[in-house]
Design a protein around this motif. Structure first.
Motif, PDB file in Angstrom:
ATOM      1  N   THR A 266      48.858  45.086  29.841  1.00  0.00           N
ATOM      2  CA  THR A 266      48.590  46.007  30.942  1.00  0.00           C
ATOM      3  C   THR A 266      48.708  47.472  30.530  1.00  0.00           C
ATOM      4  OG1 THR A 266      49.434  44.358  32.507  1.00  0.00           O
ATOM      5  CG2 THR A 266      49.257  46.637  33.291  1.00  0.00           C
TER       6      THR A 266
ATOM      7  N   SER B   9      37.746  52.017  34.076  1.00  0.00           N
ATOM      8  CA  SER B   9      38.914  51.409  34.702  1.00  0.00           C
ATOM      9  C   SER B   9      39.531  50.381  33.754  1.00  0.00           C
ATOM     10  CB  SER B   9      38.527  50.733  36.016  1.00  0.00           C
ATOM     11  OG  SER B   9      37.783  49.564  35.769  1.00  0.00           O
TER      12      SER B   9
ATOM     13  N   GLU C 210      40.303  47.476  34.424  1.00  0.00           N
ATOM     14  CA  GLU C 210      39.668  46.171  34.672  1.00  0.00           C
ATOM     15  C   GLU C 210      38.400  45.987  33.852  1.00  0.00           C
ATOM     16  OE1 GLU C 210      40.676  48.207  37.101  1.00  0.00           O
ATOM     17  OE2 GLU C 210      42.409  47.081  37.840  1.00  0.00           O
ATOM     18  N   GLN C 211      37.926  47.061  33.238  1.00  0.00           N
ATOM     19  CA  GLN C 211      36.739  46.980  32.383  1.00  0.00           C
ATOM     20  C   GLN C 211      37.100  46.811  30.911  1.00  0.00           C
ATOM     21  OE1 GLN C 211      34.790  50.637  34.517  1.00  0.00           O
ATOM     22  NE2 GLN C 211      33.177  49.592  33.364  1.00  0.00           N
TER      23      GLN C 211
ATOM     24  N   ARG D  35      33.262  44.896  35.039  1.00  0.00           N
ATOM     25  CA  ARG D  35      34.342  44.014  35.498  1.00  0.00           C
ATOM     26  C   ARG D  35      33.901  42.554  35.477  1.00  0.00           C
ATOM     27  NH1 ARG D  35      34.880  48.641  38.631  1.00  0.00           N
ATOM     28  NH2 ARG D  35      37.015  49.486  38.818  1.00  0.00           N
TER      29      ARG D  35
ATOM     30  N   GLU E 212      35.870  39.787  33.322  1.00  0.00           N
ATOM     31  CA  GLU E 212      36.508  38.680  34.048  1.00  0.00           C
ATOM     32  C   GLU E 212      36.208  37.340  33.390  1.00  0.00           C
ATOM     33  OE1 GLU E 212      36.650  36.730  38.571  1.00  0.00           O
ATOM     34  OE2 GLU E 212      35.321  38.427  38.119  1.00  0.00           O
TER      35      GLU E 212
ATOM     36  N   ASP F 210      37.872  37.103  29.842  1.00  0.00           N
ATOM     37  CA  ASP F 210      39.317  36.927  29.931  1.00  0.00           C
ATOM     38  C   ASP F 210      39.705  35.457  30.054  1.00  0.00           C
ATOM     39  OD1 ASP F 210      41.918  38.237  30.035  1.00  0.00           O
ATOM     40  OD2 ASP F 210      42.025  37.525  32.101  1.00  0.00           O
TER      41      ASP F 210
END
Length: 354
Positions: free
Chosen positions: A67, A80, A82-83, A229, A233, A236
């Motif tokens: 994180t 971001s 999240e990207q 994103r 996603e 990941d």
């Protein structure tokens, strides 16, 4: 009885694939190492201040999604968190992309002269590969159009030449691709521009980055995938759990927070690169302008293989690729000014005697 290889249940695509050949890593400290494109300068000492706290926690798993590291990277890349997907080096990002978007038997495309790991990963995955030719200057002078490709690997700057691919060709490649285009920017911090703006233009683009070169953390193995994103996603899901250890996360986060220090280092490397290129030309080498922390050069008075071996005898390592298109070239990583001076002095002695 020990089973022979032929008796083991090895997948054909693995058995038939030569392994990736990394640059030589000497086991003694008496070499000038200009063969693996590492940064010749250490990171600032203050990034090591928090390591002791992390060492006391090694019985605990690290943050599984890195994180703080992703948040620090998001500030640098202006996206971001999240990207961003954090990986065990950018090679991990390449592998994750392949496993996310390509089924065995489907097609992966890349250039005929580029980072050789693309081919190794593709073959081991059991995918088909299509290579596209570069021109006589090792440049992509037209877009890479391959409708069947589920994934296209394009490095810019592109090794082993070290130049950016033509932006117009990259743009048209992204526009016409039916699959994912991964732009590998391992060396981009040593050049004046990047392709992060492609992320807002093309929904099928992934940018990969590494902290091995410009951030002096090759031994930590930290890289990033940067994309939408929606893409991150899915990638990941494929990422190995806890793929970055505590020390790597802490050091990489601290390095990103020391960004101004590294910008000065990049400028110094670029200045040394320009001096090396001029000096090699004076020593009767042909070479290419470089956007990277290395140069590819061809001696006109000795074979590249002989030069490589004679430099190695003098405890100086450069990279020689036994590739038909660059058989008379060596790739030289940019070292410190002192290391480059010693390299040039050794080349003069080989050329002129002494």
């Amino acid at each position: 009885m020990v089973k022979t290889t032929s008796m083991l249940p090895i997948r054909d695509c693995v058995f038939q694939t030569p392994g990736y050949t990394p640059g030589e890593q000497p086991q003694t400290n008496d070499y000038i190492k200009l063969n693996t494109n590492e940064n010749p300068y250490p990171p600032p000492p203050e990034i090591f201040q928090d390591i002791q706290a992390e060492l006391s926690k090694v019985r605990l798993y690290p943050d599984p999604v890195s994180t703080q590291l992703r948040q620090a990277a998001a500030k640098i890349f202006n996206v971001s968190s999240e990207q961003i997907l954090a990986g065990n080096g950018s090679d991990d990002i390449l592998n994750i992309a392949l496993r996310t978007f390509v089924n065995p038997g489907e097609t992966v495309a890349f250039l005929d002269l580029t980072y050789s790991l693309y081919e190794t990963l593709t073959r081991v995955h059991g995918a088909n590969l299509v290579t596209f030719p570069t021109n006589e200057h090792f440049q992509l002078d037209r877009p890479l159009i391959c409708p069947e490709a589920k994934l296209i690997f394009l490095a810019s700057p592109n090794p082993p030449v070290g130049q950016h691919l033509r932006r117009e060709s990259l743009e048209e490649t992204c526009e016409k691709a039916t699959g994912i285009v991964l732009i590998d920017e391992a060396y981009v911090d040593f050049s004046p521009y990047n392709h992060l703006d492609f992320l807002t233009k093309y929904e099928n683009v992934i940018i990969s980055r590494t902290m091995s070169k410009s951030y002096s953390l090759a031994g930590m193995r930290v890289g990033f995938g940067i994309a939408s994103r929606a893409i991150i996603e899915q990638m990941d899901k494929v990422r190995d759990s806890y793929n970055l250890d505590r020390i790597a996360q802490a050091l990489a986060t601290a390095a990103l927070n020391s960004h101004p220090y590294f910008e000065q280092i990049w400028e110094k490397v670029c200045q040394t690169r320009e001096r090396l290129m001029v000096s090699l030309k004076d020593l009767d080498f042909l070479g290419f302008d470089s956007d990277s922390n290395f140069v590819l050069a061809s001696p006109q008075w000795i074979s590249a293989a002989d030069l490589y071996h004679q430099l190695k005898e003098r405890k100086i390592l450069v990279r020689y690729f036994n590739h038909p298109r660059i058989t008379n070239y060596v790739r030289i990583s940019i070292g410190t000014d002192e290391e480059i001076d010693r390299l040039l002095e050794a080349i003069k002695k080989i050329k002129y005697g002494g």
